[in-house]
Enzyme design. Sequence first.
Site, PDB file in Angstrom:
ATOM      1  N   ASN A 103      -2.064   5.882   2.569  1.00  0.00           N
ATOM      2  CA  ASN A 103      -1.342   6.036   1.306  1.00  0.00           C
ATOM      3  C   ASN A 103      -0.688   7.413   1.359  1.00  0.00           C
ATOM      4  O   ASN A 103      -1.349   8.439   1.240  1.00  0.00           O
ATOM      5  CB  ASN A 103      -2.299   5.938   0.113  1.00  0.00           C
ATOM      6  CG  ASN A 103      -1.583   6.115  -1.216  1.00  0.00           C
ATOM      7  OD1 ASN A 103      -0.686   6.942  -1.353  1.00  0.00           O
ATOM      8  ND2 ASN A 103      -1.988   5.353  -2.219  1.00  0.00           N
ATOM      9  N   GLU A 141       2.308   3.353  -1.239  1.00  0.00           N
ATOM     10  CA  GLU A 141       2.852   4.274  -2.233  1.00  0.00           C
ATOM     11  C   GLU A 141       4.010   5.081  -1.653  1.00  0.00           C
ATOM     12  O   GLU A 141       4.056   6.308  -1.736  1.00  0.00           O
ATOM     13  CB  GLU A 141       1.756   5.190  -2.794  1.00  0.00           C
ATOM     14  CG  GLU A 141       1.985   5.504  -4.258  1.00  0.00           C
ATOM     15  CD  GLU A 141       0.827   6.220  -4.940  1.00  0.00           C
ATOM     16  OE1 GLU A 141       1.068   6.689  -6.067  1.00  0.00           O
ATOM     17  OE2 GLU A 141      -0.279   6.306  -4.376  1.00  0.00           O
ATOM     18  N   TYR A 159      -1.442  -2.737  -1.360  1.00  0.00           N
ATOM     19  CA  TYR A 159      -1.682  -1.599  -2.246  1.00  0.00           C
ATOM     20  C   TYR A 159      -2.193  -2.150  -3.568  1.00  0.00           C
ATOM     21  O   TYR A 159      -1.422  -2.623  -4.398  1.00  0.00           O
ATOM     22  CB  TYR A 159      -0.406  -0.778  -2.430  1.00  0.00           C
ATOM     23  CG  TYR A 159      -0.537   0.379  -3.399  1.00  0.00           C
ATOM     24  CD1 TYR A 159      -1.676   1.184  -3.402  1.00  0.00           C
ATOM     25  CD2 TYR A 159       0.470   0.680  -4.304  1.00  0.00           C
ATOM     26  CE1 TYR A 159      -1.802   2.235  -4.295  1.00  0.00           C
ATOM     27  CE2 TYR A 159       0.361   1.742  -5.192  1.00  0.00           C
ATOM     28  CZ  TYR A 159      -0.780   2.509  -5.188  1.00  0.00           C
ATOM     29  OH  TYR A 159      -0.903   3.559  -6.070  1.00  0.00           O
ATOM     30  N   ASP A 198      -4.566   0.640   0.917  1.00  0.00           N
ATOM     31  CA  ASP A 198      -5.262   1.333  -0.151  1.00  0.00           C
ATOM     32  C   ASP A 198      -5.706   0.253  -1.126  1.00  0.00           C
ATOM     33  O   ASP A 198      -4.924  -0.215  -1.949  1.00  0.00           O
ATOM     34  CB  ASP A 198      -4.322   2.340  -0.825  1.00  0.00           C
ATOM     35  CG  ASP A 198      -4.962   3.017  -2.028  1.00  0.00           C
ATOM     36  OD1 ASP A 198      -6.163   2.787  -2.280  1.00  0.00           O
ATOM     37  OD2 ASP A 198      -4.246   3.774  -2.727  1.00  0.00           O
ATOM     38  N   ASN A 209      -8.095   0.659  -3.274  1.00  0.00           N
ATOM     39  CA  ASN A 209      -8.483   1.344  -4.506  1.00  0.00           C
ATOM     40  C   ASN A 209      -9.879   0.973  -5.015  1.00  0.00           C
ATOM     41  O   ASN A 209     -10.144   1.066  -6.213  1.00  0.00           O
ATOM     42  CB  ASN A 209      -7.425   1.127  -5.590  1.00  0.00           C
ATOM     43  CG  ASN A 209      -6.483   2.319  -5.687  1.00  0.00           C
ATOM     44  OD1 ASN A 209      -6.912   3.471  -5.687  1.00  0.00           O
ATOM     45  ND2 ASN A 209      -5.182   2.043  -5.749  1.00  0.00           N
ATOM     46  N   ASP A 254      -3.321  12.761  -1.328  1.00  0.00           N
ATOM     47  CA  ASP A 254      -4.750  12.818  -1.636  1.00  0.00           C
ATOM     48  C   ASP A 254      -5.550  11.817  -0.804  1.00  0.00           C
ATOM     49  O   ASP A 254      -6.785  11.822  -0.838  1.00  0.00           O
ATOM     50  CB  ASP A 254      -5.015  12.621  -3.132  1.00  0.00           C
ATOM     51  CG  ASP A 254      -4.253  11.461  -3.749  1.00  0.00           C
ATOM     52  OD1 ASP A 254      -3.468  10.798  -3.033  1.00  0.00           O
ATOM     53  OD2 ASP A 254      -4.427  11.209  -4.956  1.00  0.00           O
ATOM     54  N   HIS A 255      -4.867  10.982  -0.029  1.00  0.00           N
ATOM     55  CA  HIS A 255      -5.504  10.055   0.906  1.00  0.00           C
ATOM     56  C   HIS A 255      -5.327  10.561   2.334  1.00  0.00           C
ATOM     57  O   HIS A 255      -4.340  11.228   2.651  1.00  0.00           O
ATOM     58  CB  HIS A 255      -4.865   8.662   0.821  1.00  0.00           C
ATOM     59  CG  HIS A 255      -5.077   7.962  -0.475  1.00  0.00           C
ATOM     60  ND1 HIS A 255      -5.968   6.927  -0.635  1.00  0.00           N
ATOM     61  CD2 HIS A 255      -4.489   8.131  -1.687  1.00  0.00           C
ATOM     62  CE1 HIS A 255      -5.924   6.496  -1.883  1.00  0.00           C
ATOM     63  NE2 HIS A 255      -5.032   7.213  -2.542  1.00  0.00           N
TER      64      HIS A 255
END
Length: 271
Positions: free
Chosen positions: A9, A36, A113, A158, A160, A261-262
């Site tokens: 991501n 993303e 995603y 991702d 999540n 942040d990934h």
Amino acid sequence: MQLTVSTWNINSVRLRIDQVGRFLKERRPDILCLQETKCPNDKLPLKELQAFGYPFVVHMGQKGYNGVAILSRYPFTETGVMEMCGRQDARHITVTLSREAKAAAGVTIHNFYVPAGGDIPDQGLNEKFKHKLDFMAEMRSWGSRSKPTSAPAILVGDLNVAPLEHDVWSHKQLLDVVSHTPVETQALEELRQEAEWVDAMRALRPEPEKIYSWWSYRSPDWAAADKGRRLDHIWLSKDMKDTLRSIDVTRETRGWDRPSDHAPVTAVLEL
């Protein structure tokens, strides 16, 4: 033949195009799946991506958010997308590698995603959380209906959700936090098991090893605090399980300048 597949991501491919290039130069995967990307198709930095040594690129994007892409050293014979939950919100793309990929020919790669789900883990109070659960329910239905694991396949992305106790820094403290609530973890594990996907990371690195791929921007010192979650996954169809040779998280990317942040997850297969 080795096939190396990475998922990341990137949190804006245009903003972090240099980081993509650095990762590709250092790790040199055969396939990189991005989530993303945050840009419409006509704004994708296609020439730059191809110049990194990945001539075959497919992207499903939209302005400002979501977006999925697959970069490949090998051509693919088929591409496709699914509009999940009746929305055209660029959360899935798939390719099937062509015969030029030699031993990897015919392998299908799905890039997902999954919606993050907002902050409140209550379907009645939070439409985003309801959408997330509906999305996973549709993934489960797709898996049951289409049998994607009946032929060699890889599902990445991702997702999540940090499904297992040691996929988060504190199982007890995060049970009421979106991404690790029981309703989410159960939904993800049920759709994975029902379609007979193999969680590649845990196949080679089982619990109780702590493994994370995401660290919040809110942490002033993410590395020292190390309050992470394993939100990024690589799953294999069961006939590919024995080809898995290694899998890891490129944690150092989280410390690069203006990072996502990934961090990328990379699996190496011997086909």
